[in-house]
Motif scaffolding. Structure first.
Motif, short mmCIF file in Angstrom:
data_model
loop_
_atom_site.label_atom_id
_atom_site.label_comp_id
_atom_site.label_asym_id
_atom_site.label_seq_id
_atom_site.Cartn_x
_atom_site.Cartn_y
_atom_site.Cartn_z
N UNK A 221 -1.22 49.33 64.45
CA UNK A 221 -1.00 50.62 63.81
C UNK A 221 -0.57 51.69 64.81
N UNK A 222 -1.21 51.72 65.98
CA UNK A 222 -0.90 52.77 66.96
C UNK A 222 0.53 52.68 67.46
N UNK A 223 1.03 51.46 67.66
CA UNK A 223 2.43 51.30 68.11
C UNK A 223 3.40 51.74 67.05
N UNK A 224 3.12 51.38 65.80
CA UNK A 224 4.02 51.77 64.71
C UNK A 224 4.05 53.30 64.57
N UNK A 225 2.88 53.93 64.57
CA UNK A 225 2.83 55.39 64.44
C UNK A 225 3.59 56.06 65.59
N UNK A 226 3.40 55.57 66.80
CA UNK A 226 4.07 56.18 67.95
C UNK A 226 5.58 56.03 67.85
N UNK A 227 6.05 54.85 67.44
CA UNK A 227 7.49 54.61 67.34
C UNK A 227 8.14 55.55 66.33
N UNK A 228 7.52 55.70 65.18
CA UNK A 228 8.11 56.54 64.14
C UNK A 228 8.03 58.03 64.49
N UNK A 229 6.91 58.45 65.06
CA UNK A 229 6.80 59.87 65.41
C UNK A 229 7.71 60.22 66.58
N UNK A 230 7.89 59.30 67.52
CA UNK A 230 8.81 59.55 68.63
C UNK A 230 10.25 59.70 68.13
N UNK A 231 10.55 59.11 66.99
CA UNK A 231 11.90 59.19 66.42
C UNK A 231 12.09 60.42 65.53
N UNK A 232 11.06 61.26 65.43
CA UNK A 232 11.20 62.51 64.70
C UNK A 232 10.60 62.52 63.31
N UNK A 233 9.81 61.50 62.97
CA UNK A 233 9.15 61.46 61.66
C UNK A 233 7.69 61.88 61.80
N UNK A 234 7.17 62.45 60.73
CA UNK A 234 5.77 62.86 60.72
C UNK A 234 5.06 62.18 59.57
N UNK A 235 3.84 61.77 59.81
CA UNK A 235 3.08 61.02 58.82
C UNK A 235 2.75 61.89 57.61
N UNK A 236 3.08 61.37 56.42
CA UNK A 236 2.78 62.07 55.18
C UNK A 236 1.56 61.50 54.46
N UNK A 237 1.32 60.19 54.62
CA UNK A 237 0.17 59.60 53.93
C UNK A 237 -0.03 58.15 54.30
N UNK A 238 -1.30 57.70 54.23
CA UNK A 238 -1.68 56.31 54.44
C UNK A 238 -2.39 55.81 53.18
#
Length: 260
Positions: A221-238
């Motif tokens: 989970x931590x790698x996926x979150x980091x990859x997407x946020x580094x690309x400019x996306x922000x988490x909306x929901x889990x």
């Protein structure tokens, strides 16, 4: 009582409820197992949130990667109210056959018989036992504990393309506002890596992310979150998908929504 019985009937048919009706049914349905209540509520909130994001970000193109038999495409129409252009990608022949039948009659929905990944070519898709799941990754012991290895695994060689190589062949890129939905059993980051410049047009992103891996080398989970946020996306929901221990309510995987 008549209203409660009506809500119960709709619940069992998995008919979408309003948030008010959902809350009333959950309050009255205390006899249901906690994991089942949570899963049903998570599904409801997921579709409420996705519908909101589609409208807020003016999504006009959905890329459905890992479409299987078209369940997401069906539900994004029925439950999120999306009526625009959609392209679904499914490399497994048996699943693609069902997907192709499902898109018939929907002029805005197209099915494509190949996978998406970081590198173009051919790859072995593994089908662990009789489960409907398939992955480019080898099954981990956890999948056996979950009952997903009841028969010897089978493999199928399928075509893999990069999204940025095929995008302009399946859709017009200029000015698009894309929802990129990925459900590839541990391969989502590879799909993401192959998107290239297409990511500039992605405004909403869905990915299945793992807490307890059911495939070998499945990113945490931590790698996926980091990859997407580094690309400019922000988490909306889990939104919890799979519960490992239904007594302790421990979670295996989430559907995650992100937005620009």
């Amino acid at each position: 009582m008549t209203r409660i019985r009506s809500l119960a009937s709709r619940w069992l048919r998995r008919t979408p409820l309003s948030l008010e009706d959902e809350g009333l049914w959950l309050y009255r349905a205390k006899h249901l197992p906690a994991w089942r209540v949570r899963k049903r509520l998570a599904q409801h909130l997921y579709w409420q949130d996705l519908a909101h994001l589609i409208g807020t970000f003016d999504v006009d193109l959905v890329l459905d990667v890992g479409a299987n038999r078209g369940q997401f495409g069906r539900d994004v129409r029925a439950r999120a109210g999306y009526t625009g252009e959609m392209h679904s990608f499914e490399p497994l022949p048996a699943a693609f056959k069902a997907l192709r039948e499902r898109v018939q009659g929907d002029a805005a929905w197209t099915a494509h018989p190949f996978a998406l990944g970081a590198e173009a070519g051919e790859a072995e898709l593994q089908m662990p036992g009789s489960a409907v799941l398939s992955s480019f990754l080898a099954p981990a012991p956890m999948l056996q504990q979950m009952g997903g290895l009841d028969e010897p695994p089978r493999t199928e060689t399928v075509q893999v393309c990069r999204l940025d190589d095929v995008f302009n062949k399946v859709a017009h890129a200029e000015g698009r506002r894309i929802l990129l939905k990925m459900d590839t059993q541990g391969f989502d980051l590879q799909v993401f890596a192959g998107a290239g410049d297409v990511l500039e047009s992605v405004v909403v992103l869905q990915s299945e992310i793992s807490v307890v891996p059911i495939y070998e080398e499945m990113p945490p989970l931590t790698e996926s979150l980091r990859t997407y946020t580094d690309a400019g996306f922000r988490l909306s929901g889990l939104y919890p998908i799979t519960t490992l221990d239904k007594r302790a309510l421990t979670i295996c995987e989430f559907d995650a929504l992100f937005a620009r």
